[in-house]
Write an enzyme that holds these catalytic residues in place. Structure first.
Site, PDB file in Angstrom:
ATOM      1  N   ARG A   1     -85.639 -39.450  75.664  1.00  0.00           N
ATOM      2  CA  ARG A   1     -86.782 -40.280  75.277  1.00  0.00           C
ATOM      3  C   ARG A   1     -87.909 -40.273  76.304  1.00  0.00           C
ATOM      4  NH1 ARG A   1     -82.815 -45.044  73.251  1.00  0.00           N
ATOM      5  NH2 ARG A   1     -81.871 -44.470  75.223  1.00  0.00           N
TER       6      ARG A   1
ATOM      7  N   LYS B   1     -59.844 -30.064  84.906  1.00  0.00           N
ATOM      8  CA  LYS B   1     -59.644 -29.865  86.342  1.00  0.00           C
ATOM      9  C   LYS B   1     -58.570 -28.796  86.531  1.00  0.00           C
ATOM     10  CE  LYS B   1     -60.869 -34.578  87.707  1.00  0.00           C
ATOM     11  NZ  LYS B   1     -62.018 -34.454  88.589  1.00  0.00           N
TER      12      LYS B   1
ATOM     13  N   HIS C   1     -58.250 -40.774  81.006  1.00  0.00           N
ATOM     14  CA  HIS C   1     -57.836 -39.832  82.049  1.00  0.00           C
ATOM     15  C   HIS C   1     -56.368 -40.004  82.455  1.00  0.00           C
ATOM     16  CE1 HIS C   1     -62.017 -39.072  82.129  1.00  0.00           C
ATOM     17  NE2 HIS C   1     -62.377 -39.979  83.021  1.00  0.00           N
TER      18      HIS C   1
ATOM     19  N   LYS D   1     -60.600 -41.655  98.357  1.00  0.00           N
ATOM     20  CA  LYS D   1     -60.552 -41.033  97.035  1.00  0.00           C
ATOM     21  C   LYS D   1     -59.350 -40.108  97.020  1.00  0.00           C
ATOM     22  CE  LYS D   1     -63.031 -37.779  94.014  1.00  0.00           C
ATOM     23  NZ  LYS D   1     -63.189 -38.456  92.741  1.00  0.00           N
TER      24      LYS D   1
END
Ligand code: BG6
Length: 482
Positions: free
Chosen positions: A46, A191, A249, A340
């Site tokens: 947009r 992955k 996931h 992580k």
């Protein structure tokens, strides 16, 4: 391998997903000559922008996020030459003119570059726009396969927000596209290390005999993220970690770890086994999950000041079938944790007896860790003898490093190519999504009594998070109200 050529039309082209994943993924595929040189990328959004402005906005993203850097990697063409394949159209998604312009633009590109009229539509917009976009595609007959040309669509999660809305989405999609044209993307399946679970389990002889309740005590699928919600507060606050991560996931990872061997590596067989597995999971009860929210969440952008949306969840599951009877499966995921890391840990049962001086209790259990990211590897934890006199044991690890120096292809790269080749093996089916929602609806939609606790209730969590707004531990008696 065949090199597909098509028009890739991205709705939501000015968004984060396009910038960080879709365009860098196409760029790397182009560098490695996996796709036809006349493939065209058309961004639709947009925001008012020229082709040049759109291209400029993407240059930085490609430099930052593409696996192969423009101009730097020897076989990678300079940015300017890749950028010529990218064009931009702006317009409202509910305005037929946007699609009329798109049709004309596709015909022009076909004339100019001889790109075949194969259409790959990518819905990277907020999900409420999916039905609007799909209906307009149908109105302009862009949804149909014609002669030898195909039309396919990639739909990004969230696939609804519960069972009911997922069914509504599937109805719209099925009324416009046929089954083989639709690709519901769950990027975890793209992955490299996730795909390698299939070869690890089904291309070796030695694991299958022990892959069951006789040898395995528990399985933990653990997806820890160090990032916070970032600029996605609008979406995340309505969703929370269960809808954002566990329903898709983490359950998909669980399926690959626990499903029965499919007879062939084809999308239908894989899906059939995943569906059987999902059907075997027992309903989740309120006493077997814990949720929490990280400290500072309520001050993030676009987050309600009294939000109780969980950013951490930890759910125990039981799989009611012959292979897994009695084995504990745990799914955990959270944002803003200490590090992580995505891993699947299979803990084996204690040896039945210790003939050494070490007591059986102190003998560590064998553990297989499949580390999906960031350092992709497989580790097997075992006991070995400490060299020297006596017979003392110590834990050791056998490690296989999955990446040999070169960065692994990004999930989006692999999945985009699969769509162009028409291979849906690494995409989820509508039936899997419905079963997944059915399982989690009981804890997302039926009002969890959120309480506040001053400290963390479980040890495993306290090592991960230093402060939380609340934590609802798995046993409701543990709750301490502030
Ligand atoms: C997305 C979620 O699907 O996956 C995000 O919406 C999450 O909240 C991301 O951060 C995690 O993906 P990855 O590949 O970084 O593990």
């Amino acid at each position: 391998q065949e090199k597909p050529s098509c028009m890739i039309i991205i709705f939501g082209a000015s968004g984060d997903l396009t910038n960080r994943k879709v365009i860098p993924g196409i760029h790397s595929l182009n560098c490695e000559s996996r796709i036809g040189t006349n493939t065209q990328i058309i961004g639709v959004a947009r925001t008012k922008m020229t082709n040049e402005e759109f291209r400029d906005s993407l240059e930085e993203s490609v430099k930052n996020y593409s696996r192969l850097k423009p101009g730097k990697t020897t076989y990678c063409e300079p940015w300017d030459s890749f950028a010529k394949k990218i064009t931009y159209l702006y317009g409202d998604y509910d305005d037929p003119k946007t699609y009329q312009n798109l049709v004309q633009h596709l015909l022009d590109l076909n004339q100019k570059f001889k790109t075949p009229l194969n259409y790959l539509f990518y819905c990277a917009t907020p999900p409420q726009l999916y039905p609007i976009i799909l209906r307009h595609l149908a109105q302009f007959k862009l949804n149909q396969n014609r002669d030898s040309f195909w039309s396919r669509i990639i739909i990004e999660k969230p696939f609804g927000s519960n069972l009911e809305t997922a069914i509504e989405l599937h109805k719209v999609v099925n009324s416009i596209f046929t089954h083989s044209q639709v690709f519901y993307i769950d990027h975890y399946l793209g992955k490299e290390t996730v795909q390698s679970i299939l070869t690890f389990r089904f291309a070796n002889t030695i694991f299958e005999p022990i892959w069951n309740r006789n040898y395995i005590e528990s399985v933990h699928v653990n997806v820890m993220e160090s990032v916070d919600v970032g600029g996605r507060g609008n979406y995340y606050d309505k969703s929370g970690v269960i809808r954002d991560m566990l329903v898709n996931h983490l359950l998909q990872l669980l399926c690959l770890i626990a499903m029965e061997p499919p007879p062939r590596y084809t999308s239908d067989y894989l899906r059939r086994e995943k569906i059987k597995l999902l059907q075997s999971i027992k309903p989740i009860s309120c006493s077997n999950f814990a949720i929490g929210q990280y400290h500072g969440y309520r001050s993030e952008q676009k987050i309600s000041k009294d939000s109780n949306t969980p950013t951490y969840a930890d759910v125990d599951l039981e799989i009611d079938n012959w292979r897994w009877q009695g084995v504990r499966f745990r799914l955990s995921s959270g944002k803003k944790l200490a590090k992580k890391e995505t891993e699947i840990v299979l803990t084996f049962k204690q040896p039945p007896f210790s003939m050494f001086s070490t007591s059986l209790e102190s003998v560590c259990k064998n553990q297989l860790r499949i580390v999906i990211q960031p350092d992709e590897r497989i580790e097997l934890k075992m006991l070995s003898k400490i060299p020297g006199a006596g017979m003392k044991t110590q834990p050791m690890k056998l490690t296989y490093l999955y990446s040999q120096g070169e960065p692994l292809p990004d999930a989006y790269e692999r999945l985009l190519l699969d769509v162009m080749l028409g291979d849906s093996s690494l995409f989820t089916s509508a039936e899997e999504q419905r079963l997944s929602w059915k399982l989690f609806d009981s804890i997302t939609d039926h009002g969890i009594p959120i309480q506040y606790v001053s400290t963390l209730g479980t040890n495993s969590l306290s090592s991960l998070v230093s402060q939380v707004n609340y934590l609802l531990p798995r046993k409701t008696d543990d709750i301490r109200v502030l």
